[in-house]
Motif scaffolding. Structure first.
Motif, PDB file in Angstrom:
ATOM      1  N   VAL A  75      12.340  -2.566  14.697  1.00  0.00           N
ATOM      2  CA  VAL A  75      11.246  -1.936  13.947  1.00  0.00           C
ATOM      3  C   VAL A  75       9.925  -2.507  14.431  1.00  0.00           C
ATOM      4  CG1 VAL A  75      12.565  -1.523  11.833  1.00  0.00           C
ATOM      5  CG2 VAL A  75      11.389  -3.717  12.130  1.00  0.00           C
ATOM      6  N   SER A  76       8.837  -1.832  14.007  1.00  0.00           N
ATOM      7  CA  SER A  76       7.516  -2.434  14.126  1.00  0.00           C
ATOM      8  C   SER A  76       7.359  -3.415  12.967  1.00  0.00           C
ATOM      9  CB  SER A  76       6.431  -1.358  14.062  1.00  0.00           C
ATOM     10  OG  SER A  76       6.521  -0.498  15.179  1.00  0.00           O
ATOM     11  N   VAL A  77       7.004  -4.662  13.289  1.00  0.00           N
ATOM     12  CA  VAL A  77       6.956  -5.732  12.289  1.00  0.00           C
ATOM     13  C   VAL A  77       5.586  -5.722  11.615  1.00  0.00           C
ATOM     14  CG1 VAL A  77       7.225  -8.199  11.873  1.00  0.00           C
ATOM     15  CG2 VAL A  77       8.591  -7.067  13.640  1.00  0.00           C
ATOM     16  N   MET A  78       5.557  -5.371  10.342  1.00  0.00           N
ATOM     17  CA  MET A  78       4.280  -5.160   9.658  1.00  0.00           C
ATOM     18  C   MET A  78       3.484  -6.431   9.380  1.00  0.00           C
ATOM     19  SD  MET A  78       4.637  -1.836   7.261  1.00  0.00           S
ATOM     20  CE  MET A  78       2.862  -1.771   7.315  1.00  0.00           C
ATOM     21  N   PRO A  79       4.100  -7.563   9.052  1.00  0.00           N
ATOM     22  CA  PRO A  79       3.290  -8.742   8.752  1.00  0.00           C
ATOM     23  C   PRO A  79       2.466  -9.274   9.919  1.00  0.00           C
ATOM     24  CG  PRO A  79       5.435  -8.966   7.743  1.00  0.00           C
ATOM     25  CD  PRO A  79       5.509  -7.765   8.640  1.00  0.00           C
ATOM     26  N   ALA A 127       3.080  -9.661   1.050  1.00  0.00           N
ATOM     27  CA  ALA A 127       2.184  -8.543   1.337  1.00  0.00           C
ATOM     28  C   ALA A 127       2.865  -7.283   1.854  1.00  0.00           C
ATOM     29  CB  ALA A 127       1.106  -8.979   2.339  1.00  0.00           C
ATOM     30  N   PHE A 128       4.184  -7.318   2.068  1.00  0.00           N
ATOM     31  CA  PHE A 128       4.821  -6.143   2.673  1.00  0.00           C
ATOM     32  C   PHE A 128       4.646  -4.868   1.844  1.00  0.00           C
ATOM     33  CE2 PHE A 128       8.790  -3.663   3.720  1.00  0.00           C
ATOM     34  CZ  PHE A 128       8.342  -3.211   4.947  1.00  0.00           C
ATOM     35  N   PRO A 129       4.851  -4.894   0.512  1.00  0.00           N
ATOM     36  CA  PRO A 129       4.659  -3.651  -0.261  1.00  0.00           C
ATOM     37  C   PRO A 129       3.239  -3.097  -0.145  1.00  0.00           C
ATOM     38  CG  PRO A 129       5.897  -5.245  -1.545  1.00  0.00           C
ATOM     39  CD  PRO A 129       5.400  -5.973  -0.341  1.00  0.00           C
ATOM     40  N   GLU A 130       2.242  -3.970  -0.209  1.00  0.00           N
ATOM     41  CA  GLU A 130       0.855  -3.500  -0.091  1.00  0.00           C
ATOM     42  C   GLU A 130       0.603  -2.911   1.290  1.00  0.00           C
ATOM     43  OE1 GLU A 130      -3.733  -5.248  -0.100  1.00  0.00           O
ATOM     44  OE2 GLU A 130      -2.108  -6.475  -0.955  1.00  0.00           O
ATOM     45  N   SER A 131       1.117  -3.570   2.324  1.00  0.00           N
ATOM     46  CA  SER A 131       0.933  -3.073   3.689  1.00  0.00           C
ATOM     47  C   SER A 131       1.613  -1.723   3.881  1.00  0.00           C
ATOM     48  CB  SER A 131       1.503  -4.081   4.694  1.00  0.00           C
ATOM     49  OG  SER A 131       0.798  -5.298   4.654  1.00  0.00           O
ATOM     50  N   LEU A 132       2.826  -1.590   3.346  1.00  0.00           N
ATOM     51  CA  LEU A 132       3.563  -0.334   3.488  1.00  0.00           C
ATOM     52  C   LEU A 132       2.841   0.806   2.790  1.00  0.00           C
ATOM     53  CD1 LEU A 132       6.078   1.226   4.390  1.00  0.00           C
ATOM     54  CD2 LEU A 132       7.204   0.444   2.295  1.00  0.00           C
ATOM     55  N   ASP A 133       2.348   0.560   1.583  1.00  0.00           N
ATOM     56  CA  ASP A 133       1.651   1.618   0.847  1.00  0.00           C
ATOM     57  C   ASP A 133       0.362   2.037   1.546  1.00  0.00           C
ATOM     58  OD1 ASP A 133       3.587   1.824  -1.105  1.00  0.00           O
ATOM     59  OD2 ASP A 133       2.625   0.387  -2.441  1.00  0.00           O
ATOM     60  N   ASP A 149      -5.006  -6.926  -2.802  1.00  0.00           N
ATOM     61  CA  ASP A 149      -5.103  -8.381  -2.683  1.00  0.00           C
ATOM     62  C   ASP A 149      -5.347  -8.813  -1.245  1.00  0.00           C
ATOM     63  OD1 ASP A 149      -4.615  -8.673  -5.385  1.00  0.00           O
ATOM     64  OD2 ASP A 149      -2.436  -8.838  -5.112  1.00  0.00           O
ATOM     65  N   ARG A 150      -4.808  -8.056  -0.294  1.00  0.00           N
ATOM     66  CA  ARG A 150      -4.902  -8.468   1.110  1.00  0.00           C
ATOM     67  C   ARG A 150      -5.860  -7.597   1.922  1.00  0.00           C
ATOM     68  NH1 ARG A 150      -2.100 -11.981   4.023  1.00  0.00           N
ATOM     69  NH2 ARG A 150      -2.015 -11.737   6.280  1.00  0.00           N
ATOM     70  N   PHE A 151      -5.931  -6.314   1.593  1.00  0.00           N
ATOM     71  CA  PHE A 151      -6.761  -5.393   2.377  1.00  0.00           C
ATOM     72  C   PHE A 151      -7.829  -4.774   1.498  1.00  0.00           C
ATOM     73  CE2 PHE A 151      -2.480  -5.372   4.254  1.00  0.00           C
ATOM     74  CZ  PHE A 151      -2.780  -5.851   5.519  1.00  0.00           C
ATOM     75  N   ARG A 152      -9.088  -4.894   1.931  1.00  0.00           N
ATOM     76  CA  ARG A 152     -10.221  -4.328   1.215  1.00  0.00           C
ATOM     77  C   ARG A 152     -11.197  -3.746   2.231  1.00  0.00           C
ATOM     78  NH1 ARG A 152     -11.414  -6.786  -4.068  1.00  0.00           N
ATOM     79  NH2 ARG A 152      -9.605  -8.027  -4.729  1.00  0.00           N
ATOM     80  N   PHE A 153     -11.471  -2.443   2.112  1.00  0.00           N
ATOM     81  CA  PHE A 153     -12.470  -1.837   2.981  1.00  0.00           C
ATOM     82  C   PHE A 153     -12.931  -0.523   2.364  1.00  0.00           C
ATOM     83  CE2 PHE A 153      -8.239  -0.734   4.689  1.00  0.00           C
ATOM     84  CZ  PHE A 153      -8.285   0.655   4.719  1.00  0.00           C
ATOM     85  N   ARG A 154     -14.140  -0.106   2.755  1.00  0.00           N
ATOM     86  CA  ARG A 154     -14.720   1.136   2.260  1.00  0.00           C
ATOM     87  C   ARG A 154     -13.949   2.337   2.792  1.00  0.00           C
ATOM     88  NH1 ARG A 154     -20.348   0.497   5.350  1.00  0.00           N
ATOM     89  NH2 ARG A 154     -19.745  -1.676   5.002  1.00  0.00           N
ATOM     90  N   GLU A 155     -14.163   3.494   2.229  1.00  0.00           N
ATOM     91  CA  GLU A 155     -13.448   4.698   2.642  1.00  0.00           C
ATOM     92  C   GLU A 155     -13.849   5.100   4.055  1.00  0.00           C
ATOM     93  OE1 GLU A 155     -12.655   9.289   1.134  1.00  0.00           O
ATOM     94  OE2 GLU A 155     -13.542   7.814  -0.206  1.00  0.00           O
ATOM     95  N   VAL A 156     -12.843   5.391   4.854  1.00  0.00           N
ATOM     96  CA  VAL A 156     -13.069   5.829   6.235  1.00  0.00           C
ATOM     97  C   VAL A 156     -12.175   7.029   6.516  1.00  0.00           C
ATOM     98  CG1 VAL A 156     -13.765   3.569   7.131  1.00  0.00           C
ATOM     99  CG2 VAL A 156     -11.342   4.179   7.067  1.00  0.00           C
ATOM    100  N   PRO A 157     -12.597   7.924   7.406  1.00  0.00           N
ATOM    101  CA  PRO A 157     -11.755   9.083   7.742  1.00  0.00           C
ATOM    102  C   PRO A 157     -10.574   8.669   8.617  1.00  0.00           C
ATOM    103  CG  PRO A 157     -13.749   9.091   9.063  1.00  0.00           C
ATOM    104  CD  PRO A 157     -13.917   7.970   8.085  1.00  0.00           C
ATOM    105  N   VAL A 158      -9.470   9.390   8.468  1.00  0.00           N
ATOM    106  CA  VAL A 158      -8.282   9.158   9.289  1.00  0.00           C
ATOM    107  C   VAL A 158      -8.429   9.983  10.568  1.00  0.00           C
ATOM    108  CG1 VAL A 158      -5.792   9.475   9.446  1.00  0.00           C
ATOM    109  CG2 VAL A 158      -6.817   8.678   7.303  1.00  0.00           C
ATOM    110  N   VAL A 159      -8.554   9.297  11.690  1.00  0.00           N
ATOM    111  CA  VAL A 159      -8.729   9.957  12.990  1.00  0.00           C
ATOM    112  C   VAL A 159      -7.850   9.237  14.018  1.00  0.00           C
ATOM    113  CG1 VAL A 159     -10.339  10.592  14.818  1.00  0.00           C
ATOM    114  CG2 VAL A 159     -11.114  10.551  12.424  1.00  0.00           C
TER     115      VAL A 159
END
Length: 342
Positions: A75-79, A127-133, A149-159
């Motif tokens: 798999v791709s290892v998310m952590p 952090a795996f559940p937060e990363s997966l979501d 808790d781990r990732f915080r950023f303003r709204e950005v478009p998916v491109v």
């Protein structure tokens, strides 16, 4: 039933890393020629157990070299990566391959990788559940922000947006490696198929599938989604004219690779770890999986599917460690085993 090869790019004793990677690429090319349904690519860092450090990068190469076969990460290892970066790569491969890419993700282990990439032990432990979501939102929504808790950023478009693909699928399929009830529950609540490891047999895999269905129903997932979940079973496959010959090939070659590969793992926090006996583990795998004549291999795959409800297989075909023998094994899997299953 869908059968694919599971490619670790394993470095056997006495081999170079380039040799291992060349065998991995050839395995995928021959898998398409032989009529297999998919190629699944493993990802490891700093160990000869597997010499591919980026399953998505190798997937991009193989998608470019093939025309029909699906390519997935296992798999791709998310952590060790940012979920948005992984989501961008998955969307890119989905769009440019005509929907032939599957993103398998997992938690990995408490290895030194977490120190090298600066993500820390919490990325593995919490952090795996937060990363997966966050990854799933990136693959399904037109724009994304994060306030966790781990990732915080303003709204950005998916491109690029995965939904722009000219296929029936709105985005790449996501599969989750599951090794415990908590990971089964995590996948089920999100309606994601499981990838189950080659170290467990049919009975345990059937129990995990049953738990997945129970958790998916409790989470309110749609009934047709639950019925149609295409879980993946990892295993080993070695074909020979006699079962004893197939077992002998693996028992001669795999323990050396397992010993040097597994011993090379270093924990990030110095915790003690135990390692399976390589010979006993190889013998266990030979007993669990399609190792023997083509007829035996076909029967074993059919039996596993019937007992577990699993419809997809990712089979390690490079257990001999030899390029020519691996190519022959893949061809026999396609021409002698799949033809019986179909």
């Amino acid at each position: 039933m869908h059968v694919g090869s599971f490619v670790l790019a394993a470095q056997f004793p006495g081999q170079g890393q380039g040799e291992a990677l060349h065998r991995a690429v050839r395995t995928a090319e021959v898998a398409e020629e032989a009529g297999l349904d998919a190629v699944w690519l493993a990802e490891h860092h700093f160990v000869p157990y597997g010499t591919c450090p980026s399953a998505t990068t190798l997937a991009a190469l193989l998608l470019g070299r093939t025309r029909r076969i699906r390519v997935g990460t296992a798999v791709s290892v998310m952590p060790t990566t940012h979920p948005v970066a992984l989501g961008e790569q998955a969307a890119l491969l989905h769009l440019t391959s005509g929907g032939r890419f599957t993103l398998g993700v997992g938690r990995g282990g408490p290895w030194v990788d977490l120190e090298v990439f600066g993500t820390g032990i919490e990325a593995y432990e919490k952090a795996f559940p937060e990363s997966l979501d966050l990854l799933l939102r990136w693959l399904r929504e037109p724009s994304v922000s994060a306030d966790g808790d781990r990732f915080r950023f303003r709204e950005v478009p998916v491109v690029p947006s995965p939904s722009e693909s000219l296929t029936e699928d709105p985005g790449p399929e996501v599969v989750v490696a599951c090794t415990s009830p908590s990971s089964v529950r995590l996948a089920a609540e999100r309606g994601l198929p499981m990838l189950l490891g080659m170290h467990v047999g049919d009975e345990e895999k059937a129990e995990m599938v049953a738990l997945w269905r129970q958790c998916a129903r409790a989470a309110g997932r749609p009934a047709d989604e639950i019925r149609g979940a295409a879980h993946v079973s990892a295993g080993v496959c070695q074909i020979a004219d006699r079962r004893t010959d197939a077992v002998e090939i693996l028992v001669k070659s795999m323990p050396g690779w397992l010993r040097q590969g597994l011993e090379a793992h270093v924990t990030v926090d110095g915790r003690e770890r135990s390692m399976r006996d390589p010979v006993a583990y190889t013998e266990l795998l030979c007993g669990l999986h399609p190792v023997g004549t083509a007829r035996l291999c076909a029967d074993r795959l059919a039996a596993t599917s019937e007992r577990t409800g699993i419809s997809r297989f990712a089979l390690l075909v490079e257990g001999s460690g030899d390029l020519a023998a691996t190519e022959e094994n893949v061809r026999r899997l396609g021409t002698e085993v799949l033809t019986q299953l179909r």
